[in-house]
Design a protein around this motif. Sequence first.
Motif, PDB file in Angstrom:
ATOM      1  N   SER A 314     -26.988  -6.504   8.508  1.00  0.00           N
ATOM      2  CA  SER A 314     -25.842  -5.686   8.913  1.00  0.00           C
ATOM      3  C   SER A 314     -26.303  -4.338   9.466  1.00  0.00           C
ATOM      4  CB  SER A 314     -24.923  -5.466   7.721  1.00  0.00           C
ATOM      5  OG  SER A 314     -23.861  -4.581   8.068  1.00  0.00           O
ATOM      6  N   PRO A 315     -25.569  -3.805  10.462  1.00  0.00           N
ATOM      7  CA  PRO A 315     -25.861  -2.445  10.926  1.00  0.00           C
ATOM      8  C   PRO A 315     -25.372  -1.374   9.961  1.00  0.00           C
ATOM      9  CG  PRO A 315     -23.956  -3.320  12.087  1.00  0.00           C
ATOM     10  CD  PRO A 315     -24.486  -4.439  11.232  1.00  0.00           C
ATOM     11  N   SER A 316     -24.587  -1.765   8.964  1.00  0.00           N
ATOM     12  CA  SER A 316     -24.035  -0.779   8.039  1.00  0.00           C
ATOM     13  C   SER A 316     -25.131  -0.126   7.207  1.00  0.00           C
ATOM     14  CB  SER A 316     -23.015  -1.447   7.116  1.00  0.00           C
ATOM     15  OG  SER A 316     -22.411  -0.499   6.265  1.00  0.00           O
ATOM     16  N   ILE A 348     -12.534  -1.568   9.981  1.00  0.00           N
ATOM     17  CA  ILE A 348     -12.909  -0.502  10.919  1.00  0.00           C
ATOM     18  C   ILE A 348     -14.265   0.063  10.503  1.00  0.00           C
ATOM     19  CG2 ILE A 348     -12.309   1.773  11.842  1.00  0.00           C
ATOM     20  CD1 ILE A 348      -9.357   1.053  11.308  1.00  0.00           C
ATOM     21  N   VAL A 349     -15.168   0.199  11.459  1.00  0.00           N
ATOM     22  CA  VAL A 349     -16.481   0.796  11.218  1.00  0.00           C
ATOM     23  C   VAL A 349     -16.359   2.317  11.353  1.00  0.00           C
ATOM     24  CG1 VAL A 349     -18.881   0.916  11.983  1.00  0.00           C
ATOM     25  CG2 VAL A 349     -17.638  -1.270  12.079  1.00  0.00           C
ATOM     26  N   ALA A 350     -16.925   3.038  10.402  1.00  0.00           N
ATOM     27  CA  ALA A 350     -16.791   4.499  10.368  1.00  0.00           C
ATOM     28  C   ALA A 350     -18.161   5.144  10.224  1.00  0.00           C
ATOM     29  CB  ALA A 350     -15.888   4.916   9.209  1.00  0.00           C
ATOM     30  N   PRO A 351     -18.287   6.423  10.594  1.00  0.00           N
ATOM     31  CA  PRO A 351     -19.510   7.170  10.302  1.00  0.00           C
ATOM     32  C   PRO A 351     -19.404   7.829   8.933  1.00  0.00           C
ATOM     33  CG  PRO A 351     -18.109   8.452  11.766  1.00  0.00           C
ATOM     34  CD  PRO A 351     -17.360   7.192  11.444  1.00  0.00           C
ATOM     35  N   LEU A 352     -20.510   7.856   8.206  1.00  0.00           N
ATOM     36  CA  LEU A 352     -20.492   8.429   6.859  1.00  0.00           C
ATOM     37  C   LEU A 352     -21.723   9.294   6.653  1.00  0.00           C
ATOM     38  CD1 LEU A 352     -19.191   8.526   3.989  1.00  0.00           C
ATOM     39  CD2 LEU A 352     -20.665   6.574   3.416  1.00  0.00           C
ATOM     40  N   TRP A 361     -21.174   2.910   8.766  1.00  0.00           N
ATOM     41  CA  TRP A 361     -20.653   2.444   7.476  1.00  0.00           C
ATOM     42  C   TRP A 361     -19.571   1.400   7.726  1.00  0.00           C
ATOM     43  CZ3 TRP A 361     -22.889   2.885   2.994  1.00  0.00           C
ATOM     44  CH2 TRP A 361     -22.182   2.662   1.805  1.00  0.00           C
ATOM     45  N   GLY A 362     -19.887   0.151   7.412  1.00  0.00           N
ATOM     46  CA  GLY A 362     -18.894  -0.915   7.577  1.00  0.00           C
ATOM     47  C   GLY A 362     -19.535  -2.233   7.985  1.00  0.00           C
ATOM     48  N   ASN A 363     -19.226  -3.286   7.226  1.00  0.00           N
ATOM     49  CA  ASN A 363     -19.761  -4.624   7.481  1.00  0.00           C
ATOM     50  C   ASN A 363     -18.750  -5.566   8.116  1.00  0.00           C
ATOM     51  OD1 ASN A 363     -22.410  -4.399   6.057  1.00  0.00           O
ATOM     52  ND2 ASN A 363     -21.099  -4.055   4.270  1.00  0.00           N
ATOM     53  N   ARG A 364     -17.511  -5.143   8.232  1.00  0.00           N
ATOM     54  CA  ARG A 364     -16.440  -6.087   8.530  1.00  0.00           C
ATOM     55  C   ARG A 364     -16.063  -6.119  10.004  1.00  0.00           C
ATOM     56  NH1 ARG A 364     -15.505  -9.465   4.075  1.00  0.00           N
ATOM     57  NH2 ARG A 364     -15.865  -8.242   2.173  1.00  0.00           N
ATOM     58  N   THR A 365     -15.719  -7.310  10.471  1.00  0.00           N
ATOM     59  CA  THR A 365     -15.174  -7.471  11.813  1.00  0.00           C
ATOM     60  C   THR A 365     -13.724  -7.016  11.815  1.00  0.00           C
ATOM     61  OG1 THR A 365     -14.286  -9.708  11.518  1.00  0.00           O
ATOM     62  CG2 THR A 365     -16.634  -9.517  12.083  1.00  0.00           C
ATOM     63  N   SER A 377     -15.339 -12.651   8.920  1.00  0.00           N
ATOM     64  CA  SER A 377     -15.053 -11.281   8.469  1.00  0.00           C
ATOM     65  C   SER A 377     -16.285 -10.399   8.324  1.00  0.00           C
ATOM     66  CB  SER A 377     -14.295 -11.315   7.136  1.00  0.00           C
ATOM     67  OG  SER A 377     -15.093 -11.891   6.109  1.00  0.00           O
ATOM     68  N   PHE A 378     -17.481 -10.975   8.205  1.00  0.00           N
ATOM     69  CA  PHE A 378     -18.702 -10.177   8.110  1.00  0.00           C
ATOM     70  C   PHE A 378     -19.391 -10.129   9.468  1.00  0.00           C
ATOM     71  CE2 PHE A 378     -18.987 -10.958   3.361  1.00  0.00           C
ATOM     72  CZ  PHE A 378     -18.894  -9.624   3.016  1.00  0.00           C
ATOM     73  N   ILE A 379     -19.707  -8.918   9.952  1.00  0.00           N
ATOM     74  CA  ILE A 379     -20.350  -8.760  11.256  1.00  0.00           C
ATOM     75  C   ILE A 379     -21.665  -9.531  11.344  1.00  0.00           C
ATOM     76  CG2 ILE A 379     -21.463  -7.077  12.785  1.00  0.00           C
ATOM     77  CD1 ILE A 379     -19.276  -5.073  11.962  1.00  0.00           C
ATOM     78  N   PRO A 380     -22.602  -9.403  10.383  1.00  0.00           N
ATOM     79  CA  PRO A 380     -23.870 -10.119  10.536  1.00  0.00           C
ATOM     80  C   PRO A 380     -23.726 -11.632  10.434  1.00  0.00           C
ATOM     81  CG  PRO A 380     -23.775  -9.028   8.405  1.00  0.00           C
ATOM     82  CD  PRO A 380     -22.603  -8.538   9.192  1.00  0.00           C
TER      83      PRO A 380
END
Length: 483
Positions: A314-316, A348-352, A361-365, A377-380
Amino acid sequence: MRHGVYVREVPTSVLPPATASASLPVVFGTAPIHLSKRDKAPVNEPILCYSYAEAVEALGYNEDWKAYTLCEMMYSHFQLFQQGPVVFINVLDPAKHKKEVSDSSVSLVKGAATINQAGVLLPSLVVKLTSAGQPLVKGTDYVAAFDNDGSIVINRIDGGAITESQTTLTVSYTQLDPTSVTSADVIGGVDASSGSLTGLELVQQVFPRFRLLPGLLLAPGWSQDPVVGAVMKAKSTNINGHFRCMALLDIPTDTVKKYTDAPAWKEQNNYTAETQAVCYPKLKLGDYVFHQSTQLAGVISTVDEKNEGVPYESPSNKPYQATGAVLDDGAEVLLGIDQANYLNGQGIVAPLNFVGGWKCWGNRTAAYPAVTDPVKSFIPVRRMFDWIGNSLILTFWQKVDDPTNKRLVQTVVDSVNIWLNGLQAAGYILGGRVEFLKSENPTTDLMNGTLRFHVFVTPPSPAEEIQFPLEYDPSYLGGLFAA
């Protein structure tokens, strides 16, 4: 009659995999093509660039990223994340997105005059001594070129028509007008008479041109338009009729100013697909402001490169190149862990900025939370399924139209199982296998030339929550006493 010893080659029984490119960004937007070094500036043409220098040479560069949106991706991906290649598609067309400037006066100081206007098309420049005069001859009376700021500088040539006493010149030119580009230009289409493609339709040309599959679709500055987002979703699920990838999109920060309003905007505008990763808000690094989707592409590419191009991680919780998060008007947005988790819980992917600096910050599509299937539901996990599917298509395309016999079936089964075993040994999947099941291959389908190979595979889900139950254990009080 044959007499002697003969050799006959038979096809290899196991095929090496042809792996797909998982994170190749294909980016749509506008570029300062008046600064292009090419004889013909690229308009609605996929341009493959492996470096910042290549991109600048082909498309030009200008730090007005609102006018020239592709420059944001050039700077972020090549300069900040040191990643490549990228496919750029410029939709700014000087034949239609332009305005004419006639008989404008410029001052001539020490034989030089500067046109301080952006987007001037150098071939269109006409220079005269006065508005009523005849056009001067380039190369005889003057020379003109861009300076480092993208402005045109005109220099008189000794012996030409411009005298040393001349204090002004009259110029006319055609100027690019990025403000006239609309979402319809980014969406594009197919010309009814010529059949030529424009805009997002050009994603279909990337693989035939470069033999590289799109891995990420982006349109920074445009993807917050719901119509553009809908078309990006459609293109990501059906590339060349066979392949899939992921689209990275942004929620607008000019109208959505509160993080609590972002989920409602996402739902109302149908940013809810499993092939979409939706970002909010923007990022800043010093004076530079980025759409978060731009830097998310850099993070994804960096993580994939570390893992030999396999998109299982994951990019998270990986670093952004940022010093803050902002809205469109520059107002700072500082999300705590609770607020960022709220956005994550809405897909929603957010910066943290919590531990270790600013991170993705965020793994979800975008399909989450309405869809909880880990593949969707998981990006990777979504990207792994796309990558495995694309790789299978590329590998076994060579077997299409071969005779339907046991050798074909065994070749496919053995090749895929060996490949999946290798992925498992490397830790990229938890396990996988392929089976040629009789129940899925009825006689009528086999007679008609249709074969189905059932692939079972489990990529690892990201460790989204790690818990440590803490308990007081009074038995250790016994250590207070001597043995």
